[in-house]
Design a protein around this motif. Structure first.
Motif, PDB file in Angstrom:
ATOM      1  N   CYS A 181     -22.172 -52.806  -4.071  1.00 12.77           N
ATOM      2  CA  CYS A 181     -22.530 -53.470  -2.810  1.00 12.77           C
ATOM      3  C   CYS A 181     -23.941 -53.025  -2.352  1.00 12.77           C
ATOM      4  CB  CYS A 181     -21.472 -53.101  -1.765  1.00 12.77           C
ATOM      5  SG  CYS A 181     -21.781 -53.717  -0.131  1.00 12.77           S
ATOM      6  N   THR A 224     -21.656 -47.160   7.913  1.00  8.70           N
ATOM      7  CA  THR A 224     -21.560 -48.619   7.977  1.00  8.70           C
ATOM      8  C   THR A 224     -20.094 -48.999   8.131  1.00  8.70           C
ATOM      9  OG1 THR A 224     -21.348 -48.915   5.566  1.00  8.70           O
ATOM     10  CG2 THR A 224     -23.575 -48.891   6.483  1.00  8.70           C
ATOM     11  N   THR A 252     -23.591 -52.367   4.771  1.00  2.15           N
ATOM     12  CA  THR A 252     -24.116 -51.525   3.680  1.00  2.15           C
ATOM     13  C   THR A 252     -25.220 -52.268   2.936  1.00  2.15           C
ATOM     14  OG1 THR A 252     -22.049 -50.314   3.402  1.00  2.15           O
ATOM     15  CG2 THR A 252     -23.501 -50.406   1.493  1.00  2.15           C
ATOM     16  N   PRO A 269     -19.017 -54.210   4.371  1.00  2.00           N
ATOM     17  CA  PRO A 269     -19.865 -54.368   3.186  1.00  2.00           C
ATOM     18  C   PRO A 269     -21.218 -54.988   3.548  1.00  2.00           C
ATOM     19  CG  PRO A 269     -17.650 -55.186   2.747  1.00  2.00           C
ATOM     20  CD  PRO A 269     -17.696 -54.851   4.200  1.00  2.00           C
TER      21      PRO A 269
HETATM   22  N1  LIG Z   1     -18.734 -50.307   4.665  1.00  6.06           N
HETATM   23  C1  LIG Z   1     -18.563 -50.745   3.402  1.00  6.06           C
HETATM   24  N2  LIG Z   1     -19.602 -50.687   2.535  1.00  6.06           N
HETATM   25  C2  LIG Z   1     -19.443 -51.108   1.250  1.00  6.06           C
HETATM   26  N3  LIG Z   1     -18.315 -51.605   0.728  1.00  6.06           N
HETATM   27  C3  LIG Z   1     -17.252 -51.688   1.552  1.00  6.06           C
HETATM   28  C4  LIG Z   1     -17.336 -51.274   2.918  1.00  6.06           C
HETATM   29  N4  LIG Z   1     -16.123 -51.466   3.501  1.00  6.06           N
HETATM   30  C5  LIG Z   1     -15.334 -52.004   2.555  1.00  6.06           C
HETATM   31  N5  LIG Z   1     -15.983 -52.146   1.394  1.00  6.06           N
HETATM   32  C6  LIG Z   1     -15.365 -52.674   0.167  1.00  6.06           C
HETATM   33  O1  LIG Z   1     -15.379 -51.656  -0.821  1.00  6.06           O
HETATM   34  C7  LIG Z   1     -15.560 -52.229  -2.092  1.00  6.06           C
HETATM   35  C8  LIG Z   1     -16.819 -51.662  -2.733  1.00  6.06           C
HETATM   36  O2  LIG Z   1     -16.914 -52.184  -4.009  1.00  6.06           O
HETATM   37  P1  LIG Z   1     -18.123 -51.859  -4.975  1.00  6.06           P
HETATM   38  O3  LIG Z   1     -19.417 -52.046  -4.280  1.00  6.06           O
HETATM   39  O4  LIG Z   1     -17.878 -52.648  -6.220  1.00  6.06           O
HETATM   40  O5  LIG Z   1     -17.858 -50.288  -5.234  1.00  6.06           O
HETATM   41  P2  LIG Z   1     -18.333 -49.364  -6.430  1.00  6.06           P
HETATM   42  O6  LIG Z   1     -19.474 -50.033  -7.133  1.00  6.06           O
HETATM   43  O7  LIG Z   1     -18.713 -48.067  -5.776  1.00  6.06           O
HETATM   44  O8  LIG Z   1     -17.116 -49.189  -7.327  1.00  6.06           O
HETATM   45  C9  LIG Z   1     -15.661 -53.736  -1.916  1.00  6.06           C
HETATM   46  O9  LIG Z   1     -14.410 -54.296  -2.091  1.00  6.06           O
HETATM   47  C10 LIG Z   1     -16.107 -53.849  -0.461  1.00  6.06           C
HETATM   48  O10 LIG Z   1     -15.695 -55.065   0.127  1.00  6.06           O
END
Ligand SMILES: Nc1ncnc2c1ncn2[C@@H]1O[C@H](COP(=O)(O)OP(=O)(O)O)[C@@H](O)[C@H]1O
Ligand SMILES: [Mg+2]
Length: 142
Positions: free
Chosen positions: A41, A6, A12, A9
């Motif tokens: 996410c 993906t 995903t 975010p």
């Molecule tokens: N392709 C992507 N898929 C999911 N999150 C992404 C993606 N690209 C960037 N991000 C960013 O990565 C971060 C993921 O955060 P989060 O979902 O809280 O992670 P985790 O729960 O694994 O610690 C967010 O800031 C989101 O905007």
């Protein structure tokens, strides 16, 4: 095994939503992948796929967030601080597991012994670059 890349975010979340549309209850998602990989996410997408419309935020301080009101209950765990069976019992994991909902477990690496013998869908998130993630699904129909 299913693999998808993906590049945002939103992508995903949308992918997770399509996965969760097929859920019927009792599914356990065991996340693998470190901080900022997209576990929360992905869980947000799962909530959407269960027609839950409220906010989905990280359960880091609460250990578990319950999302009720969708098609199925969603229980969202953060096992980052779980270090013992006692911790795990206190988190309510085993009680939630009997409620027929969907379990989304961040830091499932920390509760491997408790997941042994259960059917889980492993979701591993790897970072390719800032906005790109490789998502690997294994288990169940994947
Ligand atoms: N392709 C992507 N898929 C999911 N999150 C992404 C993606 N690209 C960037 N991000 C960013 O990565 C971060 C993921 O955060 P989060 O979902 O809280 O992670 P985790 O729960 O694994 O610690 C967010 O800031 C989101 O905007
Ligand atoms: Mg998280």
């Amino acid at each position: 095994m299913t693999e998808i890349i993906t590049s945002s975010p939103a992508a995903t979340e949308a992918f997770a939503e399509t996965i969760a549309r097929r859920f019927t209850g009792g599914e356990i998602i065991a996340f693998k992948g470190g901080m900022g990989m997209g576990k929360t996410c992905f869980t947000r997408g799962v909530a959407r796929g269960l027609d839950y419309e409220g906010q989905v935020t990280s359960p880091t301080f609460a250990l578990v967030n319950e999302y009720l009101g969708g098609r199925l209950p969603l229980f969202h765990f953060d096992m980052y601080r779980i270090e013992s069976w006692e911790d795990l019992y206190s988190s309510g994991f085993f009680d939630y597991a009997e409620r027929g909902g969907v379990m989304a477990v961040e830091w499932s690496e920390n509760i491997e012994a408790a997941l042994e013998g259960r059917e889980v869908i492993t979701v591993e998130l790897q970072q390719i670059n800032e906005d790109t993630r490789r998502i690997l699904l294994e288990g169940g129909i994947y």
